[in-house]
Design a protein around this motif. Structure first.
Motif, PDB file in Angstrom:
ATOM      1  N   LYS A   1       0.838  -1.183   0.000  1.00  0.00           N
ATOM      2  CA  LYS A   1       0.000   0.000   0.000  1.00  0.00           C
ATOM      3  C   LYS A   1       0.877   1.238   0.000  1.00  0.00           C
ATOM      4  O   LYS A   1       1.998   1.224   0.511  1.00  0.00           O
ATOM      5  N   LEU A   2       0.385   2.333  -0.572  1.00  0.00           N
ATOM      6  CA  LEU A   2       1.175   3.556  -0.681  1.00  0.00           C
ATOM      7  C   LEU A   2       1.683   3.991   0.690  1.00  0.00           C
ATOM      8  O   LEU A   2       0.915   4.115   1.647  1.00  0.00           O
ATOM      9  N   THR A   3       3.003   4.224   0.763  1.00  0.00           N
ATOM     10  CA  THR A   3       3.643   4.560   2.028  1.00  0.00           C
ATOM     11  C   THR A   3       4.825   5.481   1.767  1.00  0.00           C
ATOM     12  O   THR A   3       5.334   5.557   0.644  1.00  0.00           O
ATOM     13  N   ASP A   4       5.258   6.173   2.813  1.00  0.00           N
ATOM     14  CA  ASP A   4       6.454   7.011   2.703  1.00  0.00           C
ATOM     15  C   ASP A   4       7.677   6.313   3.295  1.00  0.00           C
ATOM     16  O   ASP A   4       8.723   6.940   3.499  1.00  0.00           O
ATOM     17  N   ASP A   5       7.558   5.010   3.571  1.00  0.00           N
ATOM     18  CA  ASP A   5       8.650   4.234   4.159  1.00  0.00           C
ATOM     19  C   ASP A   5       9.392   3.491   3.060  1.00  0.00           C
ATOM     20  O   ASP A   5       8.917   2.481   2.539  1.00  0.00           O
ATOM     21  N   GLY A   6      10.575   3.983   2.683  1.00  0.00           N
ATOM     22  CA  GLY A   6      11.350   3.363   1.625  1.00  0.00           C
ATOM     23  C   GLY A   6      11.871   1.995   2.007  1.00  0.00           C
ATOM     24  O   GLY A   6      11.967   1.097   1.165  1.00  0.00           O
ATOM     25  N   ASP A   7      12.207   1.803   3.273  1.00  0.00           N
ATOM     26  CA  ASP A   7      12.705   0.496   3.716  1.00  0.00           C
ATOM     27  C   ASP A   7      11.619  -0.567   3.578  1.00  0.00           C
ATOM     28  O   ASP A   7      11.907  -1.719   3.238  1.00  0.00           O
ATOM     29  N   LYS A   8      10.387  -0.194   3.861  1.00  0.00           N
ATOM     30  CA  LYS A   8       9.285  -1.136   3.721  1.00  0.00           C
ATOM     31  C   LYS A   8       9.107  -1.543   2.273  1.00  0.00           C
ATOM     32  O   LYS A   8       8.776  -2.690   1.961  1.00  0.00           O
ATOM     33  N   PHE A   9       9.296  -0.573   1.347  1.00  0.00           N
ATOM     34  CA  PHE A   9       9.218  -0.870  -0.082  1.00  0.00           C
ATOM     35  C   PHE A   9      10.263  -1.908  -0.453  1.00  0.00           C
ATOM     36  O   PHE A   9       9.982  -2.899  -1.126  1.00  0.00           O
ATOM     37  N   ILE A  10      11.515  -1.694   0.030  1.00  0.00           N
ATOM     38  CA  ILE A  10      12.599  -2.633  -0.280  1.00  0.00           C
ATOM     39  C   ILE A  10      12.292  -3.997   0.307  1.00  0.00           C
ATOM     40  O   ILE A  10      12.516  -5.041  -0.328  1.00  0.00           O
ATOM     41  N   GLN A  11      11.778  -4.026   1.525  1.00  0.00           N
ATOM     42  CA  GLN A  11      11.491  -5.280   2.197  1.00  0.00           C
ATOM     43  C   GLN A  11      10.418  -6.082   1.451  1.00  0.00           C
ATOM     44  O   GLN A  11      10.582  -7.270   1.191  1.00  0.00           O
ATOM     45  N   GLN A  12       9.290  -5.424   1.102  1.00  0.00           N
ATOM     46  CA  GLN A  12       8.189  -6.132   0.454  1.00  0.00           C
ATOM     47  C   GLN A  12       8.541  -6.561  -0.966  1.00  0.00           C
ATOM     48  O   GLN A  12       8.251  -7.691  -1.373  1.00  0.00           O
ATOM     49  N   VAL A  13       9.168  -5.674  -1.701  1.00  0.00           N
ATOM     50  CA  VAL A  13       9.533  -6.010  -3.075  1.00  0.00           C
ATOM     51  C   VAL A  13      10.618  -7.080  -3.092  1.00  0.00           C
ATOM     52  O   VAL A  13      10.677  -7.943  -3.974  1.00  0.00           O
ATOM     53  N   GLY A  14      11.497  -7.032  -2.093  1.00  0.00           N
ATOM     54  CA  GLY A  14      12.570  -8.017  -2.038  1.00  0.00           C
ATOM     55  C   GLY A  14      12.076  -9.426  -1.851  1.00  0.00           C
ATOM     56  O   GLY A  14      12.785 -10.398  -2.148  1.00  0.00           O
ATOM     57  N   MET A  15      10.880  -9.588  -1.346  1.00  0.00           N
ATOM     58  CA  MET A  15      10.309 -10.912  -1.136  1.00  0.00           C
ATOM     59  C   MET A  15       9.656 -11.485  -2.389  1.00  0.00           C
ATOM     60  O   MET A  15       9.218 -12.642  -2.394  1.00  0.00           O
TER      61      MET A  15
END
Length: 808
Positions: free
Chosen positions: A247-261
């Motif tokens: 979901k749209l977020t301003d947390d870049g680390d969360k983006f890396i974490q979710q996409v990395g999976m």
């Protein structure tokens, strides 16, 4: 709620009338020559600018069609006005006279204060100051429109600096995008850093797609569903249509974490199910997390896309309904609904204010440029083979999209036309376009659009929103059509014979009364039926426009001149509208009776212009030879006969064949009772003579193929003939049958002999040529003698003792 302080006229200034005109118009009650002179003087005294604005619009025309009420009138066209003045119409005049242009009504004596002419205007406007939060103004506007007339208002836009952005990264996870996924897994912070460089608030999200999980798009073999990738050593997830991951977020680390999976997947055919995924991203706003800010959808792929109709390959026939079907962040009804059409997707993207960035590989750029042309506020960027340039691509695409302003109003009723004039800051202007468009708009730069709205007909209160595509601000436009007359009639007990009241100048009768002035007591007929009794035909005017219908009967108008009168059941007749001669009706020697001249004794002609005489219409016979009428001492001949005396008819067919049977009957009945021939000789007097000497005479064949000769003379009158005939006939001799048969047989035999002789000659010539050719060939033959190598003589010879060589 309407704000009276902001009421602004959108129409030509025809309603701003000076007090001088009001006073002048109110003083006139009669339409006469003196009145016209009075108005001419008034116009000379009115200021020139007023005359130009109010009365110089000569192009204004009211195309009314028998409007009998104020509402019908103002709905007839934008230039139609209604006069509510009591007793404005003359006796016998229809109330449709009240409907005309304002100029014409004033010239006919209607007070300007009694003219109803609604205008298109702005009833309410809510302007907003343009700042960092507001980019489009006004926020709301209420517009009154006269059907057929255009209302105009301005919309202003200023591009704000640092406007918040939501970016959703939608990625193709088919097997060919494996290396791209590895780079995207590292993008989170880079994307946020890049976006925060151009905006104050940025959110990012992620989703992926492959295709519908049915044949022929995806292999349905259980092993292939578990591991669809061709390389079995590569981690691979089962195929899916669309999966919402972050979901749209301003947390870049969360983006890396979710996409990395995420893992790559696979399908069978080249086109992907990307339009399915885009539709869900557009319509599932709450689940995606869209804010009311600038919305970007980045669509990354290296291949084409399926469109509406392709689902038939998998027996999926239900059209895409454009609704959200995400369950547990998965599009689980992909196999139930067909792919969306491009137009359907473009509409949903526009409705949800989403701008699309197509990040595609070089081999797909032309394909997606064609798609981008059909989707407003979209752009195509070249994606490197491993998506390493995606951050730069998104940054450039955002700048291009933000610098282009497209004003759009979505879907509106067919009878509401909306067009734009665009006044851009770079000096490039566009007029009368279906959208407002300005390009290369810089930050803090203000541009103006003129919106022109036209209602083709009356419609219920309606509203629509104007927005700049890709931006969140909107202008709500409420539309009211001016189709009703708001008349405030002063009470006058005498106006309707005390049996009703006036509404917009027309009597509205109390119950039990009818008539134009409520003068009739109601019976079994309505007022309209009574008026119909006063019409000669359905489309004609009441009492022919020359009288007044009172209780179903025409009372014709009277004139100041007692010599002139109007009469007839429908007042359709008068005694002066007849043909004139030398400036006098019926030449002054006849009376006019309902359009026809009744001439005095001794005169004749359509206008009684001739003295009655027949001197020039006859010679020794009857008048006009009995085949015409003598008018104005000249023959007016019937059917084809020509003047001066109607004796000859050049264009008429010859009468000779007509009387051939008649003459034949008399010849064959010679010496017998010729009275039997009377029936076939109508209108003819027949006489036998020894010889026909007159020229020209008739020559016709009878039933025996014999030639008859007779003279035919047409006497005065119609079908009145005199015939002189002779008994002599010219009959052809009978043919000699023996000569004919003998000659025919002889001719056939002679022809046969000639043909036989020709055949014999040709054959002889051919044979001789063949023989000569044979002789030549024999001369060139060289014969040689030789011993046959396989010939063997007889081993034993037996002599017959009885053989005698001498033959004895």
């Amino acid at each position: 709620m309407r704000d009276v302080a902001h009421v602004t006229s959108l129409r030509r200034p025809t309603q701003n009338v000076s007090d001088v005109t009001r006073q002048a118009a109110s003083g006139e009650e009669k339409r006469s020559t003196g009145q016209e002179m009075f108005w001419f003087i008034v116009f000379l005294l009115i200021p020139a600018e007023f005359i130009t604005s109010k009365f110089a619009s000569t192009a204004e025309v009211c195309t009314k069609i028998k409007a009998s009420t104020c509402q019908e009138c103002i709905q007839s066209g934008p230039h139609c006005s209604w006069c509510k003045k009591v007793n404005f119409t003359k006796a016998g005049e229809s109330d449709s006279v009240r409907c005309d242009t304002t100029n014409n009504l004033v010239s006919l004596g209607c007070d300007i204060n009694d003219i109803i002419d609604p205008i298109s205007e702005i009833l309410f406007e809510d302007p907003q100051p343009l700042d960092e939060k507001v980019q489009l103004t006004p926020k709301q506007i209420e517009l009154q429109l006269r059907p057929g007339e255009t209302g105009e208002f301005e919309v202003k836009f200023r591009r704000a600096e640092g406007y918040p952005v939501d970016l959703y990264y939608l990625m193709d996870l088919s097997y060919s995008m494996n290396d791209d996924l590895q780079n995207v897994k590292k993008l989170g912070n880079q994307l946020l850093i890049a976006l925060n460089g151009i905006t104050k608030s940025a959110h990012i999200g992620f989703g992926s797609f492959v295709d519908k999980t049915v044949l022929p798009f995806v292999s349905t073999h259980p092993e292939q569903l578990r591991h669809p990738c061709t390389n079995k050593t590569v981690p691979c997830q089962p195929p899916f249509s669309f999966k919402h991951i972050l979901k749209l977020t301003d947390d870049g680390d969360k983006f890396i974490q979710q996409v990395g999976m995420q893992q790559i997947s696979g399908n069978l055919d080249s086109p992907e199910g990307g339009l399915d995924a885009m539709m869900q991203v557009a319509v599932c706003g709450d689940k995606i997390g869209w804010r009311n800010v600038t919305r970007l959808l980045v669509y990354a792929t290296d291949d084409g896309f399926h469109i509406a109709g392709d689902g038939k390959l998998a027996a999926i026939l239900t059209p895409n309904n454009g609704a959200c079907h995400l369950e547990d962040n998965m599009y689980k009804k992909s196999n139930e609904f067909d792919y969306p059409s491009v137009g359907q997707l473009a509409q949903k993207l526009s409705e949800n204010n989403i701008q699309v960035v197509f990040a595609v590989t070089s081999n797909m750029i032309k394909t997606y440029q064609g798609l981008s042309n059909l989707i407003p506020k979209s752009v195509v960027g070249g994606l490197s083979s491993d998506s390493s340039n995606v951050v730069q691509l998104i940054t450039e695409a955002y700048q291009n999209l933000s610098s282009e302003v497209i004003l759009d109003h979505g879907i509106t009723p067919d009878f509401l036309d909306i067009i734009y004039d665009s006044y851009c800051s770079n000096g490039v202007n566009f007029t009368n376009t279906v959208r407002g468009v300005c390009s290369n708009v810089k930050i803090n730069e203000q541009i103006t659009f003129k919106v022109k709205v036209t209602a083709k007909k009356c419609l219920p209160d309606n509203s629509f929103s104007i927005r700049a595509l890709g931006f969140t601000d909107t202008v709500k436009v409420s539309v009211i059509t001016a189709c009703d007359c708001k008349c405030e009639d002063a009470f006058d007990s005498k106006a309707c014979n005390s049996n009703g009241k006036t509404v917009c100048g027309i009597c509205s009768c109390n119950k039990g009364y009818l008539g134009k002035n409520c003068e009739c007591v109601a019976g079994s007929k309505t007022s309209q039926e009574l008026d119909q009794n006063c019409k000669k035909e359905n489309g004609s005017a009441v009492c022919s426009g020359a009288g007044e219908c009172i209780c179903g009967q025409c009372i014709c108008n009277t004139n100041d001149d007692p010599a002139k009168k109007i009469f007839g059941q429908y007042c359709e007749c008068d005694n002066w509208n007849c043909e004139m001669f030398e400036g006098k009706v019926c030449a002054g020697v006849g009376t006019c009776d309902c359009g026809t001249c009744i001439c005095s004794p001794g005169f004749d002609g359509s206008a009684c212009q001739c003295k009655r005489s027949t001197d020039r219409c006859k010679t020794q016979g009857s008048i006009c030879s009995g085949r015409g009428e003598c008018e104005c001492n000249k023959c007016n001949c019937k059917g084809g006969y020509i003047a001066p005396f109607c004796k000859t008819c050049p264009g008429c067919p010859s009468a000779c064949p007509r009387f051939g049977p008649c003459v034949e009957c008399h010849i064959k009945q010679e010496g017998q009772n010729s009275g039997n021939c009377t029936k076939i000789c109508p209108g003819a007097r027949v006489m036998k003579v020894e010889e026909v000497t007159e020229e020209p005479f008739c020559r016709e064949k009878d039933s025996d193929n014999c030639w008859m000769q007779y003279y035919l003379y047409e006497e005065d009158g119609v079908d009145n003939f005199s015939i002189r005939y002779t008994l002599k006939r010219e009959c052809p001799e009978a043919p000699n049958m023996y000569a004919i048969v003998g000659g025919t047989i002889a001719g056939v035999l002679l022809l046969g002999l000639i043909c036989l002789g020709i055949w014999k000659i040709v054959t002889e010539i051919t044979d001789r040529k063949e023989y000569q050719r044979f002789q030549k060939e024999m001369q060139h033959v060289k014969w040689g003698k030789g011993e046959n190598p396989i010939f063997t003589t007889a081993t034993t010879t037996v002599q017959n003792p009885n053989f005698d060589e001498d033959g004895e």
